[in-house]
Design a protein around this motif. Structure first.
Motif, PDB file in Angstrom:
ATOM      1  N   ARG A   1       0.887  -1.121   0.124  1.00  0.00           N
ATOM      2  CA  ARG A   1      -0.054  -0.025  -0.075  1.00  0.00           C
ATOM      3  C   ARG A   1       0.692   1.270   0.065  1.00  0.00           C
ATOM      4  NH1 ARG A   1      -3.957   0.316   4.768  1.00  0.00           N
ATOM      5  NH2 ARG A   1      -2.394  -0.766   5.878  1.00  0.00           N
TER       6      ARG A   1
ATOM      7  N   MET B   1       0.627   4.827   1.018  1.00  0.00           N
ATOM      8  CA  MET B   1      -0.296   5.759   1.991  1.00  0.00           C
ATOM      9  C   MET B   1       0.133   7.275   1.667  1.00  0.00           C
ATOM     10  SD  MET B   1      -2.180   3.442   3.086  1.00  0.00           S
ATOM     11  CE  MET B   1      -3.150   4.659   4.161  1.00  0.00           C
ATOM     12  N   HIS B   2      -0.937   7.931   1.545  1.00  0.00           N
ATOM     13  CA  HIS B   2      -0.501   9.404   1.537  1.00  0.00           C
ATOM     14  C   HIS B   2      -1.102  10.188   2.811  1.00  0.00           C
ATOM     15  CE1 HIS B   2      -1.682  13.621  -0.370  1.00  0.00           C
ATOM     16  NE2 HIS B   2      -0.175  13.476  -0.338  1.00  0.00           N
TER      17      HIS B   2
ATOM     18  N   PRO C   1      -0.505  13.262   4.562  1.00  0.00           N
ATOM     19  CA  PRO C   1       0.191  14.895   4.575  1.00  0.00           C
ATOM     20  C   PRO C   1      -0.048  15.311   5.985  1.00  0.00           C
ATOM     21  CG  PRO C   1      -1.828  14.739   3.332  1.00  0.00           C
ATOM     22  CD  PRO C   1      -1.486  13.257   3.626  1.00  0.00           C
TER      23      PRO C   1
ATOM     24  N   GLN D   1       0.609  14.239   8.876  1.00  0.00           N
ATOM     25  CA  GLN D   1      -0.033  13.256   9.725  1.00  0.00           C
ATOM     26  C   GLN D   1       0.872  12.085  10.015  1.00  0.00           C
ATOM     27  OE1 GLN D   1      -3.951  11.393   8.308  1.00  0.00           O
ATOM     28  NE2 GLN D   1      -3.812  12.972   6.784  1.00  0.00           N
TER      29      GLN D   1
ATOM     30  N   CYS E   1       0.780   2.829   9.746  1.00  0.00           N
ATOM     31  CA  CYS E   1      -0.161   2.555   8.380  1.00  0.00           C
ATOM     32  C   CYS E   1      -1.342   2.966   8.213  1.00  0.00           C
ATOM     33  CB  CYS E   1       0.205   1.251   8.089  1.00  0.00           C
ATOM     34  SG  CYS E   1       1.662   0.773   7.092  1.00  0.00           S
ATOM     35  N   ASP E   2      -2.074   2.697   9.490  1.00  0.00           N
ATOM     36  CA  ASP E   2      -3.525   3.056   9.438  1.00  0.00           C
ATOM     37  C   ASP E   2      -4.045   4.532   9.463  1.00  0.00           C
ATOM     38  OD1 ASP E   2      -3.861   0.537   8.801  1.00  0.00           O
ATOM     39  OD2 ASP E   2      -4.255  -0.182  10.649  1.00  0.00           O
ATOM     40  N   ILE E   3      -3.341   5.440   8.753  1.00  0.00           N
ATOM     41  CA  ILE E   3      -3.777   6.904   8.785  1.00  0.00           C
ATOM     42  C   ILE E   3      -3.647   7.270   7.454  1.00  0.00           C
ATOM     43  CG2 ILE E   3      -3.642   7.562  11.304  1.00  0.00           C
ATOM     44  CD1 ILE E   3      -0.837   8.827  10.526  1.00  0.00           C
ATOM     45  N   GLY E   4      -4.386   8.175   7.305  1.00  0.00           N
ATOM     46  CA  GLY E   4      -4.300   8.886   5.676  1.00  0.00           C
ATOM     47  C   GLY E   4      -5.148   8.198   4.742  1.00  0.00           C
ATOM     48  N   GLU E   5      -4.770   8.431   3.580  1.00  0.00           N
ATOM     49  CA  GLU E   5      -5.398   8.014   2.352  1.00  0.00           C
ATOM     50  C   GLU E   5      -4.590   6.967   1.411  1.00  0.00           C
ATOM     51  OE1 GLU E   5      -6.893  10.576  -1.274  1.00  0.00           O
ATOM     52  OE2 GLU E   5      -7.012  11.650   0.695  1.00  0.00           O
ATOM     53  N   THR E   6      -5.561   6.022   1.023  1.00  0.00           N
ATOM     54  CA  THR E   6      -4.644   4.945   0.142  1.00  0.00           C
ATOM     55  C   THR E   6      -4.651   5.434  -1.224  1.00  0.00           C
ATOM     56  OG1 THR E   6      -5.510   3.347   1.803  1.00  0.00           O
ATOM     57  CG2 THR E   6      -4.299   2.435  -0.300  1.00  0.00           C
ATOM     58  N   ASP E   7      -3.320   5.675  -1.753  1.00  0.00           N
ATOM     59  CA  ASP E   7      -3.257   5.977  -3.305  1.00  0.00           C
ATOM     60  C   ASP E   7      -2.959   4.710  -3.956  1.00  0.00           C
ATOM     61  OD1 ASP E   7      -3.372   8.511  -2.851  1.00  0.00           O
ATOM     62  OD2 ASP E   7      -1.229   9.111  -2.844  1.00  0.00           O
ATOM     63  N   VAL E   8      -2.573   3.885  -3.567  1.00  0.00           N
ATOM     64  CA  VAL E   8      -2.248   2.404  -4.402  1.00  0.00           C
ATOM     65  C   VAL E   8      -2.484   1.405  -3.270  1.00  0.00           C
ATOM     66  CG1 VAL E   8      -0.540   0.904  -5.331  1.00  0.00           C
ATOM     67  CG2 VAL E   8      -0.540   3.629  -6.063  1.00  0.00           C
ATOM     68  N   GLU E   9      -3.059   0.178  -3.727  1.00  0.00           N
ATOM     69  CA  GLU E   9      -3.430  -0.715  -2.739  1.00  0.00           C
ATOM     70  C   GLU E   9      -3.247  -2.045  -3.861  1.00  0.00           C
ATOM     71  OE1 GLU E   9      -6.086  -1.064   0.387  1.00  0.00           O
ATOM     72  OE2 GLU E   9      -6.422  -3.247   0.135  1.00  0.00           O
ATOM     73  N   VAL E  10      -2.295  -2.932  -3.816  1.00  0.00           N
ATOM     74  CA  VAL E  10      -2.389  -4.213  -4.803  1.00  0.00           C
ATOM     75  C   VAL E  10      -2.108  -5.314  -3.752  1.00  0.00           C
ATOM     76  CG1 VAL E  10      -1.222  -5.222  -6.648  1.00  0.00           C
ATOM     77  CG2 VAL E  10      -1.693  -2.649  -6.630  1.00  0.00           C
TER      78      VAL E  10
END
Lengths: 185, 750
Positions: free
Chosen positions: A157, A159-160, A162, A164, A169-178
């Protein structure tokens, strides 16, 4: 008569305005081409055997048109040897452009806002090697140690986060998740 | 006017008199048998007023026949034919219906022209007392109106269960053109610039376009008093949650000599992050700057008016609500508190919205015997919406839409014998351009409409019939894989409406309206193609969508007698090809992760509901009110419920009016509103179960300070600091709604 005069004046004013705004018409039929916008289409993982520099394994996930549109075209499965230590290098690419754009450089530039996270239900041991300016993990480079033979998966993943980022890992916004299907043989 | 059905008893006493006769008597309330004071009586040239005991006398009459008219506040005038031959004493029983409540539904337009629409009006004074800087502030206490919200700062009105494209907001006659297709795009209206606001529920609104099936909210220009005056009014509001306030200034003057009226309004509002019951809602700050100028010049039989307004807003989007994919959403859903929790701040960071709306309008009205009232209006509007996200930051908008609209309206309002005729035509030019991320394409749209309405009014009933034709042509431009695509769409159709009201008893009126209307698929319904960040969903439009057609029945029963007012407004809307965003139940994989897929689809749907208001005056100063809004919606093609429909609500209110505490015309209200859980939803369709039912308690005290022109009100909302989430608030996935808030509003006119 007076009414007609004011009415015709209004009409002239209106026509002038309409004419003025029709001048903007040029803009309407030349919309921006969204393909010129930044897009992450591809995640590329390069595993190099630490004991054998010629054992290089590249796995890709590619979704040529980004979110929505067509389904992803390349969904490799990761195949690694058991009880081996690999160095991992991660790249994010925009393959919708020509030449292909490497988004990884931007992630490096904004390292304090980004974190690459690795999760697996199996026995893989992943250690992040690179740090950002605040000495927090970044995750573009890592060591992956395989154990016994297994069928598992590896989720990567981007994670973006800003303003924060704290290493979690469990904060912010997921930009990629594969999630890659992973075979240790 | 109400018909007279007075019970009159004439008791005469014989007593000989020759030339001069005296008429005397007493006026009693027919219901209570108690004397009515201050009844005003006219008999020929004589005018007398009944005393405190209801007694009156008119001496020095000569024998002959007379008409005695009796008028009294709260009663219908009564006329009696009398033949006097001798001194006479009469007892008059007046059906004294002192209605405790003013009529809330007006069955006529404010010009007193016959009209069949159901209209509720909110006056300019009321708007100032509410310190309403948004439509939701202005309409908050209106029964039958609820809101589709995105946090505490973005609210779209819902009428008859419908919102967005099925509701029109009008500036007089010109439709407000913003990006109304978006659920997180509130109407760009400053109610304090309005003269008054009209809410017209249901489908009897053909005059204003074919697509407003739910109803119309009409912003009317101010009217000037016909004396020479100049006044300055100041408005200030402070509140604790969200911490912040509002300052407003209004300048108004009228010169009877030149018949020129002018009004300028300026408002500024700012507040920081709102607080839920137990935490801060980070990045929900708000800034708004709005102003308007209105000038009205009367010359001969013509009225010229000019309006210009500006509206600039910047607002934060709850930090925790901007998410990347389904994993993030599930993380947010499984947490009781928002995932991003920062200390209180006035700062607005990304994600945020910046909205600008500018309007200019010229109107010319002419009244002549030959043509009646001829009116023509030209309006130009510019709406610029920018949305900023975490990626591009505060500088480059991720979404940037620029909408220009020009509208022309012509109408004739004429009376031919006893039928009122209204005809009109409208034309519209609209252009949308975007920068940044693609969400909807560039487009150029032309619209035209023609309507005719005939109204017949009699004493006890009114009938109205109308017909309207609308046509629109859209050309869209967007890139698909480096190829510029141009699409053309044309939609046209007829709308028709028959409505009227009838008085079946002096206290009972019924209204009935039947209509069929159509709505063309909107640009987002055709073209959406991609990720919606706030809801982590992929939304797909459909270029094959057909226009939707509604068949509507609206009714109203209004009973108003003595201390009781009762009002029921049932409605039924049946849609063919109803367009809505349906969860497909599938997820699609992309490099960002998995996303649930939503498609714009068409079905047949019905809306059945009713709004109910009961008001009862308990005692001289005490009034109670009970409001209810019930709504059932169903998808008939698939035999399922439809996503995103307001839950059932009731509100109870107790009001005490008094003079005291240095206040005049003061009031104190306590109200409690109950919102049920929305159970009419399909399992597994939404990301989470609908929020639990909740009850909120509010109170307010207000009045005019002594004999000054200062109006004060102070109140507390959500007194119990209840933590709750509302089904119609998009933030319900991420955080609780706003907690306790105390406010103070001061309104002074110089």
């Amino acid at each position: 008569m007076k009414q007609f005069k004011s009415l015709s004046l209004t009409l002239i004013a209106l026509l002038t305005l309409t004419f003025t705004f029709n001048a903007c018409k040029d803009q309407v039929d030349t919309p921006p081409n969204p393909n010129e916008e930044e897009l992450i289409t591809t995640l590329e993982l390069t595993f190099t055997n630490e004991n054998n520099a010629s054992d290089v394994r590249i796995f890709k996930f590619a979704d040529a048109d980004g979110d929505g549109g067509n389904a992803p075209t390349i969904t490799d499965s990761i195949v690694l040897a058991a009880n081996t230590s690999y160095s991992l290098a991660v790249r994010f690419l925009d393959e919708s452009k020509s030449p292909v754009e490497d988004i990884t450089t931007e992630i490096v530039a904004e390292a304090i806002d980004h974190l690459i996270c690795y999760t697996t239900p199996g026995d893989l041991m992943i250690t992040i090697l690179d740090k950002d300016a605040n000495n927090l993990n970044l995750g573009l480079a890592a060591t992956v140690k395989t154990q016994a033979v297994e069928n598992t998966s590896l989720t990567i993943r981007l994670m973006h986060q800003p303003n924060q980022k704290n290493g979690n890992c469990d904060i912010g916004e997921t930009d990629v998740e594969v999630t890659f299907i992973t075979t240790i043989e | 006017m109400r018909k007279i059905f007075a019970v009159l008893m004439l008791c005469s006493f014989s007593e000989f008199a020759l030339s001069q006769i005296k008429l005397s008597g007493v006026v009693l309330d027919s219901a209570t048998q108690k004397p009515l004071n201050n009844a005003f009586m006219t008999l020929g040239a004589y005018k007398v007023i009944a005393d405190a005991n209801g007694n009156f006398s008119i001496p020095q009459l000569t024998a002959g026949s007379y008409t005695l008219t009796i008028t009294h506040i709260g009663c219908d005038p009564l006329a009696l034919r009398l033949f006097l031959v001798k001194d006479t004493f009469i007892t008059i029983f007046l059906p004294h219906h002192l209605h405790a409540f003013e009529e809330i539904i007006t069955y006529a337009h404010n010009s007193r022209e016959p009209d069949a629409r159901l209209i509720q009006t909110i006056s300019s004074k009321k708007l100032e007392q509410l310190a309403a800087v948004s439509l939701s502030d202005a309409l908050i206490n209106t029964n039958g109106i609820s809101f589709l919200r995105t946090g505490s700062t973005i609210a779209k009105p819902i009428i008859n269960g419908m919102h967005s494209n099925r509701i029109s907001v009008l500036n007089d006659e010109s439709k407000q053109e913003g990006q109304q297709w978006g659920s997180e795009h509130a109407p760009e209206i400053d109610p304090l610039s309005a003269g008054s606001i009209e809410i017209i529920k249901g489908a009897s609104t053909l005059r204003y376009g074919g697509d407003a099936m739910g109803g119309v909210i009409r912003i009317l220009p101010p009217s000037f008093r016909d004396t020479s005056y100049a006044e300055i009014a100041l408005l200030a509001k402070g509140e604790t949650n969200p911490k912040g306030g509002l300052i407003g200034l209004k300048l108004e003057r009228y010169k009877p000599k030149s018949r020129l009226g002018q009004r300028a309004v300026f408002n500024v509002k700012r507040n920081g992050d709102a607080q839920a019951a137990s935490y801060t809602l980070s990045n929900t700050g708000f800034e708004q700057l709005s102003g308007s100028y209105y000038g009205l010049l009367k010359k001969g039989n013509s009225d010229f008016s000019f309006t210009s307004s500006a509206f600039v807003q910047r607002l934060g989007i709850l930090a925790a609500s901007h998410i990347g994919n389904l994993t993030d959403l599930n993380r947010a859903l499984s947490s009781d508190t928002p995932l991003i929790n920062l200390p209180f701040s006035y700062n607005i960071l990304a994600p945020s919205q910046r909205i600008q709306h500018y309007t200019g309008k010229i109107k010319w009205e002419n009244k002549s015997d030959k043509l009646g009232l001829v009116s023509s209006t030209y309006t130009i509007q510019n709406n610029h919406r920018q949305e900023f996200d975490n990626h591009n930051g505060d500088l480059n908008a991720a979404l940037d839409l620029n909408l220009w609209t020009q509208q022309l309206h012509l109408s004739i309002d004429n009376h031919l014998e006893d039928i009122r005729w209204q005809y009109g035509a409208m034309g519209e030019w609209q252009q949308n351009t975007f920068k940044g991320r693609y969400f909807i394409p560039n487009y150029l749209r032309y619209k035209a409409g023609l309507f005719a309405i005939a109204t017949l009014e009699r004493d006890a009933y009114l009938v109205e019939a109308g017909l309207r034709y609308d046509v629109q042509h859209t050309t869209s431009y967007h890139y698909e894989k480096d190829i510029l695509k141009t699409d053309q769409f044309e939609f046209s159709g007829l709308s028709a409406n028959v409505s009227g009201w009838r008085r079946i008893h002096q206290d009972v009126r019924i209204h009935l309206s039947a209509a069929t209307r159509f709505r063309s698929p909107d640009i987002n319904e055709l073209f959406s193609n991609g990720l919606h960040h706030g809801s982590a969903s992929l939304e797909f439009g459909d270029l094959q969508l057909k226009q939707e057609r509604a068949y509507s029945l609206n009714a109203a029963l209004n009973y108003n007698h003595n201390n009781l007012r009762f009002q029921v407004e049932p409605y039924l809307h049946y849609f063919n090809n109803y367009i809505y965003l349906k969860p497909s139940g599938e997820t699609q994989l992309s490099i960002r992760g998995a996303f649930p897929v939503f498609n714009y689809v068409q079905t047949d749907a019905s809306y059945v509901g009713t709004d109910i208001t009961i008001k009862y005056q308990l005692a001289t100063h005490w009034t109670t009110e009970l409001d209810g809004a019930l709504l059932l919606v169903k998808d008939h093609r698939n035999q399922t419920f439809i996503y995103g429909i307001p839950a059932q609500r009731t509100t109870g209110k107790l009001k005490y009016t008094f003079d005291g505490l240095s206040l005049k015309n003061a009031y104190w209200t306590v109200s409690s509103s109950y919102t049920a859980k929305q159970n009419r939803m399909e399992t597994n369709e939404d990301f989470t179960d609908s929020p639990a039912a909740y009850t909120l308690l509010n109170t307010e005290l207000g009045g005019q300070y002594q004999d000054t022109r200062l109006h004060v009100s102070i109140g507390v909302n959500n007194i119990l600091n209840t933590s709750y989430r509302d089904y119609m608030n998009r933030y319900r996935y991420y955080a609780d709604d706003v907690g306790i808030s105390i406010f103070l509003i001061l309104n002074y006119t110089f």
